[in-house]
Scaffold this active site. Structure first.
Site, PDB file in Angstrom:
ATOM      1  N   ASP A   4       0.862  -1.179   0.000  1.00 34.18           N
ATOM      2  CA  ASP A   4       0.000   0.000   0.000  1.00 34.18           C
ATOM      3  C   ASP A   4       0.904   1.236   0.000  1.00 34.18           C
ATOM      4  OD1 ASP A   4       0.936   0.250   2.590  1.00 34.18           O
ATOM      5  OD2 ASP A   4      -1.036   0.177   3.561  1.00 34.18           O
ATOM      6  N   CYS A  29       3.066  -3.423   4.043  1.00 31.24           N
ATOM      7  CA  CYS A  29       2.212  -2.299   4.446  1.00 31.24           C
ATOM      8  C   CYS A  29       2.928  -1.596   5.596  1.00 31.24           C
ATOM      9  CB  CYS A  29       0.793  -2.742   4.797  1.00 31.24           C
ATOM     10  SG  CYS A  29       0.631  -3.724   6.297  1.00 31.24           S
ATOM     11  N   THR A  59       2.593  -1.669   9.065  1.00 36.03           N
ATOM     12  CA  THR A  59       3.017  -2.568  10.141  1.00 36.03           C
ATOM     13  C   THR A  59       3.285  -3.985   9.657  1.00 36.03           C
ATOM     14  OG1 THR A  59       0.718  -3.170  10.562  1.00 36.03           O
ATOM     15  CG2 THR A  59       1.625  -1.337  11.865  1.00 36.03           C
ATOM     16  N   HIS A  97      10.639 -24.115   8.348  1.00 35.35           N
ATOM     17  CA  HIS A  97       9.578 -24.870   9.021  1.00 35.35           C
ATOM     18  C   HIS A  97       8.193 -24.642   8.434  1.00 35.35           C
ATOM     19  CE1 HIS A  97      11.928 -25.525  13.065  1.00 35.35           C
ATOM     20  NE2 HIS A  97      12.628 -25.856  11.993  1.00 35.35           N
ATOM     21  N   HIS A 107       7.719 -31.101   9.166  1.00 32.75           N
ATOM     22  CA  HIS A 107       7.108 -29.793   8.906  1.00 32.75           C
ATOM     23  C   HIS A 107       6.082 -29.884   7.785  1.00 32.75           C
ATOM     24  CE1 HIS A 107       9.995 -28.269  11.691  1.00 32.75           C
ATOM     25  NE2 HIS A 107      10.996 -28.751  10.960  1.00 32.75           N
TER      26      HIS A 107
HETATM   27  C1  RB5 Z   1      -1.946   2.547   6.477  1.00 35.88           C
HETATM   28  O1  RB5 Z   1      -2.021   3.759   7.136  1.00 35.88           O
HETATM   29  C2  RB5 Z   1      -1.749   1.410   7.466  1.00 35.88           C
HETATM   30  O2  RB5 Z   1      -2.890   1.227   8.223  1.00 35.88           O
HETATM   31  C3  RB5 Z   1      -1.393   0.139   6.726  1.00 35.88           C
HETATM   32  O3  RB5 Z   1      -0.252   0.348   5.967  1.00 35.88           O
HETATM   33  C4  RB5 Z   1      -1.083  -1.067   7.577  1.00 35.88           C
HETATM   34  O4  RB5 Z   1      -0.164  -0.762   8.566  1.00 35.88           O
HETATM   35  C5  RB5 Z   1      -2.227  -1.828   8.058  1.00 35.88           C
HETATM   36  O5  RB5 Z   1      -2.102  -2.884   8.705  1.00 35.88           O
END
Ligand code: RB5
Length: 148
Positions: free
Chosen positions: A8, A63, A65, A96, A131
């Protein structure tokens, strides 16, 4: 090796850094291509579909996080997406879990660490054996919920 890569808006910069760092990889970049706000399922879904179809051997999903990308990718049958924050996790996810999608959090990792994680993940084989038995059980759970 063909690798699908997608992110994203939060992961666009890291996506470009990874593409530049691994010149020998044949990346299919499924977007997004700029930092305009967008929805991670749209792009992570494209990564998953590339891997499921066999167009790409593996995928990298990014993304902010890594959590949304991880949740999304693991909804797709046959995808074993691993959110990795260090090289040990990347290595174990291959040895694994036979992970076929590496998930990274661009707002969690420094660029150098992210590159080391990708390198480790690319270099590490699946061990099979016990595994594989466990992954067969995971696949059976997935199949039991598949639409009839
Ligand atoms: C975008 O702001 C953020 O929410 C997205 O990149 C991600 O971290 C969602 O899990």
């Amino acid at each position: 090796m063909k690798i699908a890569i997608g992110s994203d808006h939060a992961g666009v910069k890291l996506k470009e850094i990874i593409k530049s760092a691994f010149k020998d990889i044949d990346f299919t970049d499924v977007g997004t291509y700029n930092e305009d706000s967008c929805d991670y399922p749209d792009y992570i879904g494209r990564v998953a579909r590339e891997v499921i179809s066999g167009s790409s051997e593996k995928g990298i999903a990014i993304c902010g996080t890594g959590i949304g990308a991880s949740i999304t990718a693991n909804k797709f049958p046959g995808i074993r997406a691993a959110l990795c924050t260090n090289c040990f996790m990347a290595e174990m996810s291959r040895r694994h879990n036979d992970s076929n999608v590496l998930v990274l959090g661009a707002r969690v990792l420094g660029d150098d660490l992210a590159i080391k994680i990708v390198q480790t993940w690319l270099d590490t084989p699946f061990e099979g054996g016990r595994h594989q038995r466990r992954l067969d059980k995971v696949a059976a759970i997935e199949k039991s919920f598949a639409a009839k």
